[in-house]
Design a protein around this motif. Structure first.
Motif, PDB file in Angstrom:
ATOM      1  N   LEU A 119       0.825  -1.200   0.000  1.00 35.63           N
ATOM      2  CA  LEU A 119       0.000   0.000   0.000  1.00 35.63           C
ATOM      3  C   LEU A 119       0.865   1.258   0.000  1.00 35.63           C
ATOM      4  N   GLY A 120       0.463   2.232  -0.813  1.00 39.18           N
ATOM      5  CA  GLY A 120       1.071   3.544  -0.737  1.00 39.18           C
ATOM      6  C   GLY A 120       2.289   3.787  -1.602  1.00 39.18           C
ATOM      7  N   LEU A 121       2.521   2.939  -2.589  1.00 41.80           N
ATOM      8  CA  LEU A 121       3.639   3.167  -3.514  1.00 41.80           C
ATOM      9  C   LEU A 121       3.133   3.178  -4.949  1.00 41.80           C
ATOM     10  N   ASP A 122       3.809   3.910  -5.817  1.00 45.10           N
ATOM     11  CA  ASP A 122       3.488   3.867  -7.236  1.00 45.10           C
ATOM     12  C   ASP A 122       3.774   2.475  -7.790  1.00 45.10           C
ATOM     13  N   ASP A 123       2.990   2.059  -8.755  1.00 44.86           N
ATOM     14  CA  ASP A 123       3.163   0.732  -9.359  1.00 44.86           C
ATOM     15  C   ASP A 123       4.587   0.529  -9.880  1.00 44.86           C
ATOM     16  N   LYS A 124       5.135   1.547 -10.519  1.00 43.89           N
ATOM     17  CA  LYS A 124       6.472   1.423 -11.131  1.00 43.89           C
ATOM     18  C   LYS A 124       7.544   1.156 -10.078  1.00 43.89           C
ATOM     19  N   VAL A 125       7.421   1.777  -8.925  1.00 47.86           N
ATOM     20  CA  VAL A 125       8.382   1.548  -7.838  1.00 47.86           C
ATOM     21  C   VAL A 125       8.319   0.093  -7.386  1.00 47.86           C
ATOM     22  N   VAL A 126       7.102  -0.417  -7.220  1.00 48.80           N
ATOM     23  CA  VAL A 126       6.923  -1.812  -6.795  1.00 48.80           C
ATOM     24  C   VAL A 126       7.479  -2.759  -7.856  1.00 48.80           C
ATOM     25  N   GLU A 127       7.154  -2.498  -9.109  1.00 46.95           N
ATOM     26  CA  GLU A 127       7.639  -3.354 -10.197  1.00 46.95           C
ATOM     27  C   GLU A 127       9.164  -3.385 -10.248  1.00 46.95           C
TER      28      GLU A 127
END
Length: 290
Positions: free
Chosen positions: A131-139
């Motif tokens: 929760l709370g992160l941009d998709d690109k950061v997680v990817e």
């Protein structure tokens, strides 16, 4: 335009569908037919079973499918302009838009559940909600880990579920928290759904899908794999087979339905999880339950 949406695994609760069973003769017929097809009393577990019993994949998936489809098919106001389902819910959606018969849909869901359970036993694995992160950061963080860890469910902006090996998920959660995630919460699931670790299940399900009769749908289904509308049978089959190892692009699916004229999103099945996600993705959309 009305978009009917169907929930996935995790929406189950004790007593699910009991009121419908007792009040609607057509629904009762579907529930009884499901017990016969599956060869065990699914309805008894749905109505009276413990939370632990209902968490079993072989129970959960057919139960949610059965309840969702019964809600749709027994409601006189059900008239979809477009449909979509979250993970397992895509099978419910395909019955609702007449691509699959109820019987074939249930058989495929039962085979899917059994195949996924076997894949989980081959490769012990898990998932986590970020929760709370941009998709690109997680990817990017998932891609940097020397284990199987991938984005699995794009649920809504700021809520992405990752999937992979137990070790990989542990490492990812630590890295994602360090990167600023509000939460990185391991989920109580039996395996890494929508990841490459589901390949054995994908192969099993592919064979069953290829042997099943699909009909031309009455409206488009927005499929998880590419968040695009489909009415072509070959395309629907291909995307359904790919679904087990590919991410659920729910955010993108809702955005595509809104772009194509979807104004009211009506959830068919247990709970209101999808209504909450839709409001986060498209605040201007109306939401309701059938």
């Amino acid at each position: 335009m009305k978009a009917y949406v169907f929930p996935g695994q995790g929406a189950q609760f004790t007593g699910m569908g009991k009121d419908l069973y007792e009040s609607n003769a057509k629904a009762k017929e579907l529930f009884d037919k499901a017990d016969d097809i599956l060869g065990f009393k699914l309805t008894k577990i749905m109505f009276e079973g413990t939370a632990e019993e209902q968490k079993q994949t072989r129970v959960t998936q057919p139960a949610i499918f059965l309840h969702s489809v019964a809600v749709a098919l027994t409601n006189d106001s059900f008239a979809p302009d477009m449909v979509a389902g979250h993970s397992l819910g895509e099978f419910s959606a395909l019955v609702a838009n007449k691509t699959l018969s109820f019987e074939d849909g249930l058989r495929l869901v039962a085979k899917r559940a059994a195949a996924m359970q076997r894949a989980c036993e081959i490769n012990p694995s898990t998932m986590a909600a970020i929760l709370g992160l941009d998709d690109k950061v997680v990817e990017d963080i998932c891609a940097s880990i020397d284990e199987v860890v991938v984005a699995a469910n794009y649920n809504c902006p700021g809520q992405l579920v990752i999937s992979g090996s137990v070790k990989g998920i542990d490492i990812a959660c630590e890295k994602l928290k360090a990167a600023g995630a509000k939460r990185a919460l391991p989920l109580q699931v039996g395996g890494a759904f929508h990841s490459p670790l589901m390949e054995p299940a994908r192969e099993e399900l592919a064979a069953a899908i290829e042997q099943t009769t699909f009909a031309i749908p009455v409206c488009a289904v927005y499929q998880n794999v590419n968040a695009s509308p489909a009415k072509d049978i070959a395309v629907i089959k291909k995307n359904l087979i790919a679904q087990l190892t590919a991410p659920v692009r729910w955010t993108q699916s809702v955005q595509a339905m809104v772009k194509d004229g979807g104004k009211t999103f009506i959830e068919c099945g247990p709970g209101k999880v999808l209504q909450g996600l839709v409001k986060k993705i498209a605040p201007e959309a109306e939401v309701a339950s059938l």
